[in-house]
Design a protein around this motif. Structure first.
Motif, PDB file in Angstrom:
ATOM      1  N   SER A   2       0.712  -1.414   0.139  1.00  0.00           N
ATOM      2  CA  SER A   2       0.036   0.181   0.114  1.00  0.00           C
ATOM      3  C   SER A   2       0.818   1.110   0.186  1.00  0.00           C
ATOM      4  O   SER A   2       0.561   2.273  -0.862  1.00  0.00           O
ATOM      5  CB  SER A   2      -1.051  -0.086   1.257  1.00  0.00           C
ATOM      6  N   GLN A  54      -9.394   7.690  -1.420  1.00  0.00           N
ATOM      7  CA  GLN A  54     -10.182   6.336  -1.213  1.00  0.00           C
ATOM      8  C   GLN A  54      -9.344   5.526  -0.444  1.00  0.00           C
ATOM      9  O   GLN A  54      -9.635   4.630   0.593  1.00  0.00           O
ATOM     10  CB  GLN A  54     -10.507   5.852  -2.511  1.00  0.00           C
ATOM     11  N   ARG A  55      -7.783   5.294  -0.956  1.00  0.00           N
ATOM     12  CA  ARG A  55      -7.051   4.445  -0.273  1.00  0.00           C
ATOM     13  C   ARG A  55      -6.986   4.604   1.255  1.00  0.00           C
ATOM     14  O   ARG A  55      -6.864   3.821   1.897  1.00  0.00           O
ATOM     15  CB  ARG A  55      -5.660   4.654  -0.951  1.00  0.00           C
ATOM     16  N   ARG A  58     -10.121   3.714   3.284  1.00  0.00           N
ATOM     17  CA  ARG A  58     -10.152   2.352   3.271  1.00  0.00           C
ATOM     18  C   ARG A  58      -9.416   1.874   4.420  1.00  0.00           C
ATOM     19  O   ARG A  58      -9.606   1.007   5.125  1.00  0.00           O
ATOM     20  CB  ARG A  58     -10.034   1.590   1.907  1.00  0.00           C
ATOM     21  N   ARG A  59      -8.016   2.339   4.333  1.00  0.00           N
ATOM     22  CA  ARG A  59      -7.131   1.882   5.325  1.00  0.00           C
ATOM     23  C   ARG A  59      -7.511   2.296   6.829  1.00  0.00           C
ATOM     24  O   ARG A  59      -7.590   1.530   7.729  1.00  0.00           O
ATOM     25  CB  ARG A  59      -5.722   2.615   5.301  1.00  0.00           C
ATOM     26  N   GLN A  63     -10.129  -1.540   5.928  1.00  0.00           N
ATOM     27  CA  GLN A  63     -10.604  -2.268   4.766  1.00  0.00           C
ATOM     28  C   GLN A  63      -9.355  -2.146   3.672  1.00  0.00           C
ATOM     29  O   GLN A  63      -8.166  -1.593   4.247  1.00  0.00           O
ATOM     30  CB  GLN A  63     -11.503  -1.442   3.881  1.00  0.00           C
ATOM     31  N   ASP A  64      -9.145  -3.004   2.720  1.00  0.00           N
ATOM     32  CA  ASP A  64      -7.846  -3.214   1.927  1.00  0.00           C
ATOM     33  C   ASP A  64      -7.996  -1.896   1.141  1.00  0.00           C
ATOM     34  O   ASP A  64      -8.636  -1.712   0.268  1.00  0.00           O
ATOM     35  CB  ASP A  64      -8.010  -4.203   1.181  1.00  0.00           C
ATOM     36  N   ASP A  66      -5.771  -1.596  -1.527  1.00  0.00           N
ATOM     37  CA  ASP A  66      -5.609  -1.922  -2.871  1.00  0.00           C
ATOM     38  C   ASP A  66      -6.864  -2.196  -3.605  1.00  0.00           C
ATOM     39  O   ASP A  66      -6.982  -2.493  -5.045  1.00  0.00           O
ATOM     40  CB  ASP A  66      -4.947  -3.069  -2.846  1.00  0.00           C
ATOM     41  N   GLU A  67      -7.957  -2.210  -2.965  1.00  0.00           N
ATOM     42  CA  GLU A  67      -9.467  -2.299  -3.574  1.00  0.00           C
ATOM     43  C   GLU A  67      -9.862  -1.034  -4.010  1.00  0.00           C
ATOM     44  O   GLU A  67     -10.944  -1.134  -4.860  1.00  0.00           O
ATOM     45  CB  GLU A  67     -10.530  -3.076  -2.829  1.00  0.00           C
ATOM     46  N   ALA A  68      -9.419   0.060  -3.654  1.00  0.00           N
ATOM     47  CA  ALA A  68      -9.832   1.410  -4.283  1.00  0.00           C
ATOM     48  C   ALA A  68      -9.447   1.481  -5.680  1.00  0.00           C
ATOM     49  O   ALA A  68      -8.674   0.763  -6.058  1.00  0.00           O
ATOM     50  CB  ALA A  68      -8.919   2.436  -3.483  1.00  0.00           C
ATOM     51  N   GLU A  69     -10.498   2.013  -6.523  1.00  0.00           N
ATOM     52  CA  GLU A  69     -10.381   2.020  -7.996  1.00  0.00           C
ATOM     53  C   GLU A  69     -10.488   3.532  -8.555  1.00  0.00           C
ATOM     54  O   GLU A  69     -11.280   4.412  -7.754  1.00  0.00           O
ATOM     55  CB  GLU A  69     -11.418   1.195  -8.558  1.00  0.00           C
ATOM     56  N   ARG A  71     -11.833   6.276 -10.341  1.00  0.00           N
ATOM     57  CA  ARG A  71     -13.382   6.603 -10.585  1.00  0.00           C
ATOM     58  C   ARG A  71     -13.368   7.550 -11.937  1.00  0.00           C
ATOM     59  O   ARG A  71     -12.326   8.013 -12.230  1.00  0.00           O
ATOM     60  CB  ARG A  71     -14.133   7.441  -9.484  1.00  0.00           C
TER      61      ARG A  71
END
Length: 81
Positions: A2, A54-55, A58-59, A63-64, A66-69, A71
């Motif tokens: 990450s 987002q990253r 999530r952290r 949450q992971d 690396d699942e952020a995308e 947009r």
């Protein structure tokens, strides 16, 4: 992983900011092609900052990241800073 991904995003942001600054510093204003590139740079910056936020969110919430995308531009362009 990450931290490395976020460093990559920050490197991209710095490069885009440098390009944006160079375009804005052009004497005599921007040519039509340069204006188009400026729009692309601004959109890419918005997407990068959004991905970074987002990253980090999530952290923070366990949450992971690396699942952020990335947009779509239309989605991140409508956010208010």
């Amino acid at each position: 992983m990450s931290d490395s991904a976020e460093q990559d995003i920050m490197t991209t942001i710095r490069g885009l900011m440098d390009e944006e600054h160079a375009l804005r510093s052009a004497p005599g204003g921007l040519e039509p092609q340069e204006r188009g590139r400026m729009k692309e740079v601004e959109e890419a910056l918005d997407q990068c900052w959004d991905l970074l936020r987002q990253r980090r969110a999530r952290r923070e919430f366990g949450q992971d990241p690396d699942e952020a995308e990335v947009r779509p531009v239309a989605e991140v362009e409508n956010y208010r800073q």
